[in-house]
Design a protein around this motif. Structure first.
Motif, PDB file in Angstrom:
ATOM      1  N   VAL A   1      40.221  17.401  24.102  1.00 20.34           N
ATOM      2  CA  VAL A   1      41.628  17.032  24.257  1.00 20.34           C
ATOM      3  C   VAL A   1      41.755  15.550  24.573  1.00 20.34           C
ATOM      4  O   VAL A   1      42.620  14.840  24.037  1.00 20.34           O
ATOM      5  CB  VAL A   1      42.283  17.886  25.359  1.00 20.34           C
ATOM      6  CG1 VAL A   1      43.660  17.341  25.723  1.00 20.34           C
ATOM      7  CG2 VAL A   1      42.405  19.327  24.907  1.00 20.34           C
ATOM      8  N   PHE A   2      40.865  15.044  25.438  1.00 21.53           N
ATOM      9  CA  PHE A   2      40.905  13.631  25.806  1.00 21.53           C
ATOM     10  C   PHE A   2      40.621  12.736  24.597  1.00 21.53           C
ATOM     11  O   PHE A   2      41.345  11.757  24.341  1.00 21.53           O
ATOM     12  CB  PHE A   2      39.887  13.368  26.916  1.00 21.53           C
ATOM     13  CG  PHE A   2      39.701  11.913  27.242  1.00 21.53           C
ATOM     14  CD1 PHE A   2      40.686  11.200  27.917  1.00 21.53           C
ATOM     15  CD2 PHE A   2      38.546  11.245  26.869  1.00 21.53           C
ATOM     16  CE1 PHE A   2      40.519   9.856  28.204  1.00 21.53           C
ATOM     17  CE2 PHE A   2      38.366   9.911  27.153  1.00 21.53           C
ATOM     18  CZ  PHE A   2      39.363   9.211  27.829  1.00 21.53           C
ATOM     19  N   ILE A   3      39.583  13.076  23.826  1.00 23.06           N
ATOM     20  CA  ILE A   3      39.216  12.247  22.679  1.00 23.06           C
ATOM     21  C   ILE A   3      40.287  12.313  21.600  1.00 23.06           C
ATOM     22  O   ILE A   3      40.652  11.298  20.986  1.00 23.06           O
ATOM     23  CB  ILE A   3      37.848  12.692  22.125  1.00 23.06           C
ATOM     24  CG1 ILE A   3      36.761  12.389  23.145  1.00 23.06           C
ATOM     25  CG2 ILE A   3      37.535  11.982  20.805  1.00 23.06           C
ATOM     26  CD1 ILE A   3      35.387  12.845  22.730  1.00 23.06           C
ATOM     27  N   ARG A   4      40.830  13.509  21.362  1.00 21.32           N
ATOM     28  CA  ARG A   4      41.889  13.628  20.354  1.00 21.32           C
ATOM     29  C   ARG A   4      43.140  12.872  20.797  1.00 21.32           C
ATOM     30  O   ARG A   4      43.835  12.269  19.963  1.00 21.32           O
ATOM     31  CB  ARG A   4      42.202  15.100  20.108  1.00 21.32           C
ATOM     32  CG  ARG A   4      43.056  15.339  18.881  1.00 21.32           C
ATOM     33  CD  ARG A   4      43.184  16.816  18.575  1.00 21.32           C
ATOM     34  NE  ARG A   4      41.962  17.382  18.030  1.00 21.32           N
ATOM     35  CZ  ARG A   4      41.831  18.659  17.676  1.00 21.32           C
ATOM     36  NH1 ARG A   4      42.859  19.491  17.804  1.00 21.32           N
ATOM     37  NH2 ARG A   4      40.684  19.099  17.197  1.00 21.32           N
ATOM     38  N   GLY A   5      43.422  12.876  22.098  1.00 23.29           N
ATOM     39  CA  GLY A   5      44.546  12.092  22.607  1.00 23.29           C
ATOM     40  C   GLY A   5      44.333  10.598  22.401  1.00 23.29           C
ATOM     41  O   GLY A   5      45.286   9.859  22.107  1.00 23.29           O
TER      42      GLY A   5
ATOM     43  N   ARG B   1      45.351  32.840  14.017  1.00 25.60           N
ATOM     44  CA  ARG B   1      45.184  31.798  13.006  1.00 25.60           C
ATOM     45  C   ARG B   1      46.471  30.976  12.886  1.00 25.60           C
ATOM     46  O   ARG B   1      47.550  31.422  13.253  1.00 25.60           O
ATOM     47  CB  ARG B   1      44.840  32.414  11.654  1.00 25.60           C
ATOM     48  CG  ARG B   1      43.556  33.217  11.641  1.00 25.60           C
ATOM     49  CD  ARG B   1      43.238  33.694  10.233  1.00 25.60           C
ATOM     50  NE  ARG B   1      42.152  34.651  10.227  1.00 25.60           N
ATOM     51  CZ  ARG B   1      40.866  34.316  10.168  1.00 25.60           C
ATOM     52  NH1 ARG B   1      40.537  33.041  10.107  1.00 25.60           N
ATOM     53  NH2 ARG B   1      39.922  35.229  10.168  1.00 25.60           N
ATOM     54  N   SER B   2      46.335  29.784  12.339  1.00 29.73           N
ATOM     55  CA  SER B   2      47.484  28.912  12.143  1.00 29.73           C
ATOM     56  C   SER B   2      48.454  29.525  11.127  1.00 29.73           C
ATOM     57  O   SER B   2      48.037  30.182  10.163  1.00 29.73           O
ATOM     58  CB  SER B   2      47.017  27.529  11.663  1.00 29.73           C
ATOM     59  OG  SER B   2      48.111  26.735  11.291  1.00 29.73           O
TER      60      SER B   2
ATOM     61  N   MET C   1      48.286  24.233  19.651  1.00 32.40           N
ATOM     62  CA  MET C   1      47.115  24.459  20.498  1.00 32.40           C
ATOM     63  C   MET C   1      45.828  23.967  19.863  1.00 32.40           C
ATOM     64  O   MET C   1      44.840  23.721  20.556  1.00 32.40           O
ATOM     65  CB  MET C   1      47.005  25.959  20.843  1.00 32.40           C
ATOM     66  CG  MET C   1      48.136  26.468  21.720  1.00 32.40           C
ATOM     67  SD  MET C   1      47.863  28.152  22.325  1.00 32.40           S
ATOM     68  CE  MET C   1      47.841  29.062  20.774  1.00 32.40           C
ATOM     69  N   ASP C   2      45.801  23.840  18.525  1.00 37.77           N
ATOM     70  CA  ASP C   2      44.586  23.358  17.873  1.00 37.77           C
ATOM     71  C   ASP C   2      44.889  22.231  16.889  1.00 37.77           C
ATOM     72  O   ASP C   2      44.174  22.031  15.910  1.00 37.77           O
ATOM     73  CB  ASP C   2      43.873  24.499  17.138  1.00 37.77           C
ATOM     74  CG  ASP C   2      42.441  24.130  16.770  1.00 37.77           C
ATOM     75  OD1 ASP C   2      41.858  23.258  17.448  1.00 37.77           O
ATOM     76  OD2 ASP C   2      41.903  24.693  15.797  1.00 37.77           O
TER      77      ASP C   2
END
Length: 488
Positions: free
Chosen positions: A272-276, A463-464, A449-450
């Protein structure tokens, strides 16, 4: 066109079709059997040691080509009576087993196209996870994908593109997960193409994407098999193109271009941190330099008082307005990046590092730019390189230029106007008929969420909804929460 009655007429037919027959090899076996192949396309060891040897020892009297076909112990064999199919197979490295006077022939797959061994992915690198990347061989790439997903529902359809090149394309999808309409749409777009040919998957993308005029890519080009595996499990469709080491994944959303397979290999809070950080880098890359230009040109009041003095000292020797100053540095950065990419690896790295330092220092001393702007432009350029997909990184860097120009002409109003146009453009985009800004628009909060986040896997049982898959669940959520010790 039917097969000719003799070998001489066969060769003469090839000559009339303007084929270069200098490397055409014709060999004879017993019972007037003839094998024909191109020496630079077929595997000579396979032809001589296995195919020719097998034909010499087969005892079948009398026989037809239909009787002989299942007795050939070499690869794939196909029975044909069409001259066009025989020529196409020859040009792909196959061998024609032919007997004068017969109306059909046997095509044997002895192809050995030039290929390299699978190696580390060079464009989409990661630290944790599989390191293997695709190659230019479609058969090798298909084998790599099947090694990731050993499932009977993994379907692959063989298609052909191009009147001249006859490029092979494999359409991959999971039949129990992928949406049938998406598969049909992609298949129809490929079969409807009437072109001379395509060389590489990046060229094919431009023919089949929804809006070829947009600066933003709508389909993902990836060299990573693990990204392809994750995409197939999400219900997406994948195209493998012969001669290209990049697979095409679709449909794709705008946020998909900022997701990396490594996010799934890291713990959820780190991911989450890296994607942010990646999403923050988008805003820094697009808005940092335009905000500097707008503030110095129209909006001095937004600059903190403690920063006004060093900013004035830094710009005291600069004769140009902020607009030309920033465009000069941005173009210089792009020239250094392009030169580093086109030069040999070792020279390119040296050019990027030394050239950036020397040009930046010389520009400040000569009064072309200020120290503060160099830091801002360098931070914006660095942020644009955090995008996992190369094509999206180029689009982000391109958007920065009209943003800087409008900021220099109209200030903050120009920035807001350009951002509004950008958002409207993204809202209108689709990928294989699916909304490009999903799940932001239309809002699907569960899919966040993903996409924006990466929550723990036990919370990602559903699933999405992006691909409207018939199979809605990845796993049983209640069973995933149960943790039993071995003595239970």
């Amino acid at each position: 066109m039917k097969l000719p009655g003799s070998v001489d007429i066969f060769e003469e037919t090839l000559t009339k079709l303007q084929l270069n027959c200098a490397d055409l090899i014709v060999k004879h076996a017993k019972d007037d059997l003839t094998i024909i192949y191109f020496g630079n396309l077929a595997d000579p060891n396979l032809v001589n040691s296995q195919l020719l040897s097998a034909l010499q020892h087969i005892k079948l009297e009398p026989f037809t080509m239909e009787d002989l076909c299942p007795l050939i112990p070499v690869g794939l064999t196909v029975l044909t009576c069409e001259m066009e199919q025989a020529i196409t197979s020859l040009l792909r490295g196959w061998t024609v087993v032919y007997k004068a006077g017969y109306s059909d022939a046997i095509l044997v797959n002895t192809a050995k196209p030039p290929e390299r061994t699978p190696s580390i992915a060079e464009i989409e690198t990661n630290v944790i996870g599989p390191q293997i990347g695709f190659t230019e061989s479609i058969e090798t790439n298909l084998g790599i994908v099947r090694s990731y997903i050993a499932n009977e529902n993994l379907c692959n359809e063989s298609l052909e593109i191009g009147v001249k090149t006859k490029t092979q394309v494999q359409l991959l999808y999971l039949s129990d997960v992928a949406e049938e309409q998406t598969v049909n749409t992609l298949r129809q777009r490929i079969t409807d193409l009437e072109i001379d040919g395509v060389i590489g998957s990046s060229l094919l993308v431009q023919f089949i994407e929804d809006n070829s005029m947009s600066i933003f890519p709508q389909l993902i080009l990836t060299e990573r098999p693990d990204r392809v595996g994750f995409s197939l499990l999400e219900g997406k469709v994948v195209l493998l193109v012969n001669g290209s080491n990049f697979a095409i994944v679709g449909p794709s959303t705008f946020l998909d271009f900022f997701k990396s397979p490594e996010d799934h290999y890291l713990h959820w809070n780190i991911a989450v941190f890296i994607r942010g950080l990646r999403f923050l880098a988008i805003f820094i890359s697009i808005l940092m330099t335009p905000a500097y230009v707008a503030a110095l040109t129209f909006h001095y009041e937004v600059i903190p008082p403690s920063l006004l003095v060093p900013l004035a000292q830094s710009r005291s020797k600069v004769p140009f307005p902020p607009l030309f100053e920033s465009l000069f540095l941005e173009i210089t950065i792009e020239l250094l990046r392009e030169a580093g990419a086109r030069l040999p690896t070792k020279v390119g790295q040296t050019m990027g590092i030394v050239g950036g330092i020397v040009i930046g220092q010389a520009a400040v001393q000569a009064g072309f730019t200020s120290n503060i702007l160099i830091m801002i432009v360098a931070l914006a350029a660095l942020s644009s390189f955090t995008t996992p997909i190369y094509l999206m990184g180029i689009s982000i860097r391109f958007v920065r230029f009209p943003m800087i120009i409008t900021a220099g002409i109209w200030g903050g109003i120009g920035i807001v106007f350009t951002i509004s146009l950008l958002i409207i453009h993204l809202l209108r985009q689709t990928s294989l008929g699916h909304p490009y800004l999903h799940p932001i628009f239309p809002p699907r909060w569960r899919d966040l969420m993903d996409t924006v986040f990466r929550l723990p896997f036990p919370m990602l049982s559903g699933r999405s909804t992006f691909t409207r898959m018939p199979n809605k669940q990845r796993f049983n959520k209640e069973q995933a929460k149960q943790k039993k010790d071995i003595d239970e």
